[in-house]
Motif scaffolding. Structure first.
Motif, mmCIF file in Angstrom:
data_model
loop_
_atom_site.group_PDB
_atom_site.id
_atom_site.type_symbol
_atom_site.label_atom_id
_atom_site.label_comp_id
_atom_site.label_asym_id
_atom_site.label_seq_id
_atom_site.Cartn_x
_atom_site.Cartn_y
_atom_site.Cartn_z
ATOM 1 N N GLY A 7 -20.247 0.703 -51.244
ATOM 2 C CA GLY A 7 -19.438 0.367 -52.280
ATOM 3 C C GLY A 7 -18.274 1.075 -52.323
ATOM 4 N N LYS A 55 -12.976 3.149 -59.810
ATOM 5 C CA LYS A 55 -12.973 1.826 -59.893
ATOM 6 C C LYS A 55 -14.082 0.917 -59.612
ATOM 7 N N TYR A 93 -15.105 1.038 -49.646
ATOM 8 C CA TYR A 93 -15.059 1.534 -48.302
ATOM 9 C C TYR A 93 -14.768 0.540 -47.143
ATOM 10 N N GLU A 134 -15.962 13.771 -49.255
ATOM 11 C CA GLU A 134 -17.033 13.968 -48.319
ATOM 12 C C GLU A 134 -16.319 14.515 -47.076
ATOM 13 N N PHE A 156 -5.904 8.971 -46.654
ATOM 14 C CA PHE A 156 -7.032 8.586 -46.107
ATOM 15 C C PHE A 156 -7.405 9.063 -44.916
ATOM 16 N N GLY A 203 -10.158 0.737 -53.598
ATOM 17 C CA GLY A 203 -11.185 1.583 -53.945
ATOM 18 C C GLY A 203 -12.349 1.527 -53.012
ATOM 19 N N THR A 228 -9.838 -0.700 -49.077
ATOM 20 C CA THR A 228 -9.830 0.729 -49.280
ATOM 21 C C THR A 228 -8.885 1.039 -50.337
ATOM 22 N N ARG A 229 -7.664 0.309 -50.300
ATOM 23 C CA ARG A 229 -6.728 0.440 -51.663
ATOM 24 C C ARG A 229 -7.310 0.008 -52.864
ATOM 25 N N VAL A 281 -18.214 8.450 -42.076
ATOM 26 C CA VAL A 281 -17.702 9.115 -43.326
ATOM 27 C C VAL A 281 -16.426 8.699 -43.586
ATOM 28 N N TYR A 300 -15.609 17.769 -46.986
ATOM 29 C CA TYR A 300 -16.796 18.600 -46.604
ATOM 30 C C TYR A 300 -17.223 18.810 -45.093
ATOM 31 N N TRP A 345 -15.537 4.154 -52.409
ATOM 32 C CA TRP A 345 -15.212 5.598 -52.464
ATOM 33 C C TRP A 345 -14.637 6.074 -53.797
ATOM 34 N N ASP A 346 -13.688 5.169 -54.454
ATOM 35 C CA ASP A 346 -13.170 5.469 -55.689
ATOM 36 C C ASP A 346 -14.138 5.321 -56.848
ATOM 37 N N ASN A 373 -10.977 10.375 -49.233
ATOM 38 C CA ASN A 373 -9.501 10.935 -49.701
ATOM 39 C C ASN A 373 -9.120 12.406 -49.161
ATOM 40 N N ILE A 426 -3.435 10.199 -52.575
ATOM 41 C CA ILE A 426 -4.376 9.707 -51.618
ATOM 42 C C ILE A 426 -4.042 9.817 -50.163
#
Lengths: 336, 204
Positions: free
Chosen positions: B155, B161, A285, A308, A118, A283, A280-281, A298, A311, B157-158, A301, A116
């Motif tokens: 929510g 989870k 946002y 995203e 970020f 999971g 974020t760790r 946006v 992209y 991103w992973d 990973n 991962i």
């Protein structure tokens, strides 16, 4: 002309012969009262020595007053702490937070996961400059505030720039018009860019700040000495300093806390955006992204080719702020 | 004469150091992991402190909130099917219609069945399939939305989870006035009292 050599007995008299040193002091010599000059010298040296000692003992005095704990004083560097020891420290910090703010938090020490990295992207065509991100940052990260509206310690500064160029010298982050966006302006939120070549971590004399494996730059507040070299080194003005012990209303404390991120800081340490590491760790946002009313942000990973963020890097016109200073940020601006 | 104070001071220092080291060693020996606190790890991160309200939620969709069924044909079965631009709206006068070049109701709304939208070939698009309707014209935006970079994600991103929510077109945009209306910015940082110049950034 022949040089005159002094008589041999005079040489004996000038040098300190062992016989002379061995000679016992007379009573007069031993109890001779100190002259004024050497007394003053000695007194001055003592004053300097005493003040040095008092300064050196400050931590102990603080210890005595209960401002710091012995464990805190003797804590090892973050990377040398055993998991067991870490748990003890976390529980202690939770208790301290409960004592000071009346809220029992959950402080975790989330480690970077493998695979991962970020990265963050922000759409300059979408941002309207409403500052919701800067305020959400305050709500999430337990920064000091004098009033509920005070965002001086927020990790995000929203710059207002004139359309037509990206000229930071004429930017303004104190703008306060009746409504945004203004017709001839655009807005550029700036926060920690989590640089791959980070000047801040290189400037730190005690290695209190470093970049973790997932690219997040963190600070161990228990190790920071508050010299602010990192703040001087940062080209993005991303770091904030705690000039006083953080004042946070009890009801504003966010109980989801991370050891390296948003736990209440002590006085005299530097703090920084960690992309909301405590979220974020786990999971989620980051807070600034969750509240953005125009969806300009946006996050994801960068090592996942389907993410995203990838992209955007592949399909949009991407701009790196101050690319010329070679910091290689993990924060990208883009247009569409 | 040599001053005797430093020796005394160093003795004091040594004493303190010894005491500190001694206690630290002692504390390391009987180091116990304290029991986890009552809420050790929040299983779900609480986001009550974040304002995640979709932009249009508080202003739009009022009818739906008060229980309106959105059965448009209740009225429209009695009204003439044809309607031209310029005909004064009576019932829908709250609509501030500014959708650029898209100036005609029946570009989106179905002439025969007002509970549906219309596709290019005149067929019906169900009323809940807003995405297809908007994608008729906004193809590039639709492509970005599908990729998750247009609009806001909330929510996790992973996805291993937790769940992720994605806002639909009309949760942010008013379809009759899709560009965002200007809003009041939240409070700014304070301009340093002792700084010179002015906060506008024009010159020093």
């Amino acid at each position: 002309m022949q040089r005159e050599t002094p008589p041999a007995k005079d040489i004996d008299a000038m040098s300190d012969t062992p016989e002379k040193l061995k000679r016992p002091k007379t009573v007069e010599e031993a109890i001779k009262p100190m002259d004024r000059r050497s007394f003053l010298k000695g007194a001055a040296a003592s004053v300097v020595g005493m003040s040095g000692l008092v300064a050196a003992l400050q931590p102990l005095l603080k210890l005595e007053r209960g401002e710091i704990t012995l464990d805190g004083l003797l804590q090892k560097h973050y990377k040398e702490l055993s998991p067991k020891r870490m748990q003890t420290i976390l529980r202690k910090l939770e208790e301290e937070c409960k004592e000071r703010y009346g809220v029992l938090p959950s402080i975790r020490d989330l480690k970077p996961a493998e695979g991962i990295g970020f990265a963050y992207a922000l759409n300059l065509s979408r941002c309207v400059g409403c500052r919701k991100c800067a305020h959400a940052c305050m709500a999430e990260n337990n920064q000091h505030r004098d009033t509920p509206d005070d965002i001086n310690m927020s990790y995000i500064r929203v710059l207002e720039l004139a359309k037509g160029s990206i000229n930071l010298e004429t930017s303004n982050h104190y703008y306060d018009p009746k409504e945004v966006p203004q017709k001839d302006k655009y807005y550029m939120p700036v926060q920690c860019h989590q640089c791959r070549e980070s000047p801040c971590t290189k400037a730190c004399p005690v290695e209190a700040t470093w970049q973790d494996d997932d690219g997040i730059i963190v600070i161990d507040y228990n190790w920071c000495i508050g010299c602010r070299y990192c703040m001087a080194a940062c080209p993005y003005d991303a770091r904030r300093f705690n000039y006083e012990k953080p004042k946070i209303p009890n009801e504003a404390i966010n109980p989801n806390q991370g050891y390296l991120s948003n736990r209440p800081r002590p006085k005299g340490v530097v703090e920084i955006c960690t992309f909301c590491l405590q979220r974020t760790r786990a999971g989620k946002y980051p807070a600034c992204m969750e509240v953005c009313p125009t969806g300009a942000r946006v996050f994801g990973n960068i090592l996942d080719p389907d993410s995203e963020i990838n992209y955007i890097l592949q399909n949009k016109r991407v701009y790196v702020l101050k690319e010329d200073v070679g910091t290689q940020p993990r924060f990208y601006y883009y247009f569409d | 004469m040599r001053c005797h104070y430093p020796k005394t001071l160093s003795l004091i220092l040594l004493f303190f150091l010894g005491a500190v080291l001694g206690t630290s060693l002692a504390s390391n020996e009987d180091e116990k992991v304290m029991p986890p606190s009552e809420v050790p790890n929040l299983p779900v991160i609480d986001d009550r402190h974040l304002d995640k309200m979709p932009p249009r939620e508080p202003v739009g969709l009022d009818l739906k909130k008060i229980g309106w069924s959105y059965d448009c044909m209740e009225c429209h079965r009695m009204i003439d099917k044809k309607w031209e631009r310029g005909f004064k709206l009576v019932e829908h006068d709250d609509i501030d219609f500014q959708h650029g070049n898209n100036r005609y109701c029946f570009n989106c709304h179905h002439q025969e069945n007002r509970d549906a939208f219309v596709d290019y070939d005149g067929s019906e698009i169900p009323s809940n399939d807003i995405l297809t309707l908007c994608a008729k014209c906004h193809g590039t935006k639709n492509r970005d939305w599908e990729a998750g970079v247009h609009g806001r994600l909330n929510g996790y991103w992973d996805l291993s989870k937790g769940p992720q929510t994605k806002l639909g077109c009309i949760q942010c945009h008013d379809p009759h006035h899709p560009s965002f209306k200007p809003i009041k910015p939240l409070s700014p940082p304070t301009y340093p009292k002792r700084a010179t110049g002015n906060p506008s950034g024009q010159g020093h």
